[in-house]
Write an enzyme that holds these catalytic residues in place. Sequence first.
Site, PDB file in Angstrom:
ATOM      1  N   GLY A  56       0.838  -1.200   0.000  1.00 17.08           N
ATOM      2  CA  GLY A  56       0.000   0.000   0.000  1.00 17.08           C
ATOM      3  C   GLY A  56       0.866   1.240   0.000  1.00 17.08           C
ATOM      4  O   GLY A  56       2.065   1.159   0.294  1.00 17.08           O
ATOM      5  N   CYS A  93       5.157  -6.374   1.624  1.00 19.40           N
ATOM      6  CA  CYS A  93       5.566  -4.961   1.679  1.00 19.40           C
ATOM      7  C   CYS A  93       4.899  -4.227   2.854  1.00 19.40           C
ATOM      8  O   CYS A  93       5.214  -4.495   4.000  1.00 19.40           O
ATOM      9  CB  CYS A  93       5.285  -4.304   0.322  1.00 19.40           C
ATOM     10  SG  CYS A  93       6.139  -2.726   0.124  1.00 19.40           S
ATOM     11  N   TYR A  94       3.945  -3.346   2.598  1.00 16.31           N
ATOM     12  CA  TYR A  94       3.267  -2.638   3.698  1.00 16.31           C
ATOM     13  C   TYR A  94       2.640  -3.660   4.658  1.00 16.31           C
ATOM     14  O   TYR A  94       2.659  -3.471   5.879  1.00 16.31           O
ATOM     15  CB  TYR A  94       2.176  -1.717   3.144  1.00 16.31           C
ATOM     16  CG  TYR A  94       1.419  -0.967   4.222  1.00 16.31           C
ATOM     17  CD1 TYR A  94       1.904   0.222   4.741  1.00 16.31           C
ATOM     18  CD2 TYR A  94       0.207  -1.470   4.727  1.00 16.31           C
ATOM     19  CE1 TYR A  94       1.211   0.902   5.748  1.00 16.31           C
ATOM     20  CE2 TYR A  94      -0.484  -0.799   5.721  1.00 16.31           C
ATOM     21  CZ  TYR A  94       0.015   0.380   6.231  1.00 16.31           C
ATOM     22  OH  TYR A  94      -0.666   1.052   7.227  1.00 16.31           O
ATOM     23  N   HIS A 123       7.811  -7.783  -3.942  1.00 18.19           N
ATOM     24  CA  HIS A 123       6.502  -8.066  -4.550  1.00 18.19           C
ATOM     25  C   HIS A 123       6.568  -9.330  -5.415  1.00 18.19           C
ATOM     26  O   HIS A 123       7.062  -9.275  -6.540  1.00 18.19           O
ATOM     27  CB  HIS A 123       6.049  -6.873  -5.393  1.00 18.19           C
ATOM     28  CG  HIS A 123       5.678  -5.700  -4.553  1.00 18.19           C
ATOM     29  ND1 HIS A 123       4.413  -5.496  -4.070  1.00 18.19           N
ATOM     30  CD2 HIS A 123       6.433  -4.685  -4.055  1.00 18.19           C
ATOM     31  CE1 HIS A 123       4.385  -4.403  -3.328  1.00 18.19           C
ATOM     32  NE2 HIS A 123       5.599  -3.885  -3.301  1.00 18.19           N
ATOM     33  N   GLU A 151       4.114 -10.757  -6.825  1.00 17.01           N
ATOM     34  CA  GLU A 151       3.013 -10.777  -7.794  1.00 17.01           C
ATOM     35  C   GLU A 151       3.372 -10.147  -9.137  1.00 17.01           C
ATOM     36  O   GLU A 151       2.668 -10.346 -10.121  1.00 17.01           O
ATOM     37  CB  GLU A 151       1.774 -10.083  -7.199  1.00 17.01           C
ATOM     38  CG  GLU A 151       1.882  -8.577  -6.957  1.00 17.01           C
ATOM     39  CD  GLU A 151       2.548  -8.183  -5.628  1.00 17.01           C
ATOM     40  OE1 GLU A 151       3.250  -9.020  -5.054  1.00 17.01           O
ATOM     41  OE2 GLU A 151       2.388  -7.032  -5.203  1.00 17.01           O
ATOM     42  N   GLY A 180     -22.072  -8.254 -27.880  1.00 19.53           N
ATOM     43  CA  GLY A 180     -21.079  -8.924 -28.723  1.00 19.53           C
ATOM     44  C   GLY A 180     -19.693  -8.852 -28.110  1.00 19.53           C
ATOM     45  O   GLY A 180     -18.759  -9.480 -28.582  1.00 19.53           O
ATOM     46  N   ASP A 215     -17.682  -9.985 -22.249  1.00 17.76           N
ATOM     47  CA  ASP A 215     -18.417 -10.213 -21.003  1.00 17.76           C
ATOM     48  C   ASP A 215     -19.888 -10.571 -21.232  1.00 17.76           C
ATOM     49  O   ASP A 215     -20.373 -11.564 -20.688  1.00 17.76           O
ATOM     50  CB  ASP A 215     -18.311  -8.980 -20.088  1.00 17.76           C
ATOM     51  CG  ASP A 215     -16.865  -8.640 -19.770  1.00 17.76           C
ATOM     52  OD1 ASP A 215     -15.999  -9.524 -19.947  1.00 17.76           O
ATOM     53  OD2 ASP A 215     -16.589  -7.502 -19.355  1.00 17.76           O
ATOM     54  N   SER A 216     -20.578  -9.759 -22.045  1.00 18.48           N
ATOM     55  CA  SER A 216     -22.003 -10.066 -22.230  1.00 18.48           C
ATOM     56  C   SER A 216     -22.169 -11.358 -23.031  1.00 18.48           C
ATOM     57  O   SER A 216     -23.119 -12.115 -22.805  1.00 18.48           O
ATOM     58  CB  SER A 216     -22.752  -8.903 -22.885  1.00 18.48           C
ATOM     59  OG  SER A 216     -22.335  -8.706 -24.212  1.00 18.48           O
ATOM     60  N   SER A 217     -21.225 -11.648 -23.922  1.00 21.56           N
ATOM     61  CA  SER A 217     -21.319 -12.893 -24.709  1.00 21.56           C
ATOM     62  C   SER A 217     -21.158 -14.116 -23.819  1.00 21.56           C
ATOM     63  O   SER A 217     -21.906 -15.096 -23.933  1.00 21.56           O
ATOM     64  CB  SER A 217     -20.237 -12.930 -25.789  1.00 21.56           C
ATOM     65  OG  SER A 217     -20.401 -11.864 -26.682  1.00 21.56           O
ATOM     66  N   LYS A 269     -10.931 -11.184 -16.139  1.00 25.90           N
ATOM     67  CA  LYS A 269     -11.126 -11.284 -17.596  1.00 25.90           C
ATOM     68  C   LYS A 269     -10.584 -12.597 -18.178  1.00 25.90           C
ATOM     69  O   LYS A 269     -11.244 -13.236 -18.994  1.00 25.90           O
ATOM     70  CB  LYS A 269     -10.421 -10.105 -18.264  1.00 25.90           C
ATOM     71  CG  LYS A 269     -10.851  -9.840 -19.669  1.00 25.90           C
ATOM     72  CD  LYS A 269     -12.199  -9.186 -19.656  1.00 25.90           C
ATOM     73  CE  LYS A 269     -12.606  -8.616 -20.973  1.00 25.90           C
ATOM     74  NZ  LYS A 269     -13.767  -7.728 -20.799  1.00 25.90           N
TER      75      LYS A 269
END
Length: 526
Positions: free
Chosen positions: A69, A96-97, A183, A185, A237, A240-242, A382
């Site tokens: 952070g 870290c923090y 870090h 990640e 299209g 996400d909505s697909s 995603k």
Amino acid sequence: MFYSSKIFNGYTMSEKIETIVILDFGSQYSQLIARRIRECNVYSKILPYYTSAAKIREEMPSGIILSGGPASVYAPKAPKCDKAIFTLGIPVLGICYGLQLAIQTLGGKVTRGKAREYGKAELRVSEKDKLFKGLPAKLQVWMSHGDKVQKIPAGFKKLAETGNTEYAAVVSKDRNFYGIQFHPEVVHTPRGKEIIKNFCSICGCKGNWTMASFIEQNIKDIKGKTGKEKVILGLSGGVDSSVAAALIHKAIGKQLKCIFVNNGVLRKGEAEKVRDVFAKNFKMDLTYIDAETRFLKKLAGITDPERKRKIIGNEFVKVFEEAASKIKGASFLAQGTTYPDVIESVPIDGNPSSMIKSHHNVGGLPEKMKLKLLEPLGRLFKDEVREVGRQLGLPEEIVMRQPFPGPGLAVRIIGPVSKEALTPLREADYIIVEEMKKAGYYYKIWQAFAVFLPVKTVGVMGDERTYENVIALRAVESMDGMTADWVKLPYDLLETISSRIINEVSGINRVVYDLTSKPPGTIEWE
Ligand code: XMP
């Protein structure tokens, strides 16, 4: 083994997925930590740093991570977590923090370093421990801190150091606490994922979070929630909505009613493609609404980007409501909301939060329509959404589609939207996508597209003077759209795109390439 019937995150105890909770102290990397954990097939959930230990226990996590952070543990408003977290008997990893806060809370000392340590460092592991299992004694890590641990509390042991940081990794076996100053990640810690995987093993996780189990579980969940009721979904299209449509359709078939609105600012062939995939192949109940004239009338003469967005957003709600009101007896509105949209952002002093563009295109729909919300992708990142789409049989073309803004080509036409601008823009955009795919770049980068510029320049074609419009080509690489770099595309490819646009698109005689990163530019021009 005894399993209660209590529901956790939608799962019964017998199906409980292993979860690691990340307490977010305002780190720009919290979502990255969450993604790395999921890559180890362990579910991760980001909660604000002030979440109580009791609330965390309700999640029944296998482990807890305290994120990094921007604050200093000594700042007057430094974010602190519930101390009881360290007595839950659940393994904790402070990054870290998160490490510094734990050290300060448990009786050690943190001081301001002489200088900030930022960038690559060599980690020297002095103590063989489960956290570094399978890793060499020296490895590259990424540092980004001002404060550092000066004295560790009783019962703590040093595991590793760097040239600048004595306590780069520590452990307290009694408390089952691990802390690292670097870090793991980020990609600049090349073996960071193995460290995270080792922490998952320390937490006793075997890795039961898979997209196949997610699909199976969610189909049950959607069926249970909706019963015999109808669900309306606005299909754009986009990925996400697909994927949401494919998942809900798999669960409840024709009870799902999709509405696709052609707002007149779509790309070439887009409406046909959506109808082809969803209505023809998937046999979904899809209502197609051609509202091109309506939208273009409202947009006529408008140049301000935010007004374009508002007009398109408002008009969409109206058209959608009209179409939805014809579907009798619907009680749910489904949306392709994903995890980054629902993570509660933590306000930390000094964090910028200014709004640059209004990206919410369909805000307020569910409240207005008095429908219950169904958001089956609300827990997924995603890349997980794409994997679900793939497993449900959606074509790669849709699953890997680049992002396309809700206000569509309207924000890629500088100045007023008109058919005269839309036609060449559509053709130029089509060529760019086609050539990017051919060259193998389309799926590698975040976005590549054309922008129509309302300026005319002089050219010469054959023996004739031309005086026509300019197309700007934009191609960017990005992790999440928040920051972006322009792509150094090969000259050959730029040449092909440019000459195809000039030769094939009438009304365009010049192509320019945008060399702006974000910041200071934004990805879209408007
Ligand atoms: P900017 O231009 O803000 O874009 O750097 C970041 C990402 O968001 C997309 N974008 C939008 N998406 N409605 C959307 O749904 C919008 O109004 C909008 N504006 C930008 C953009 O394509 C990029 O991926």
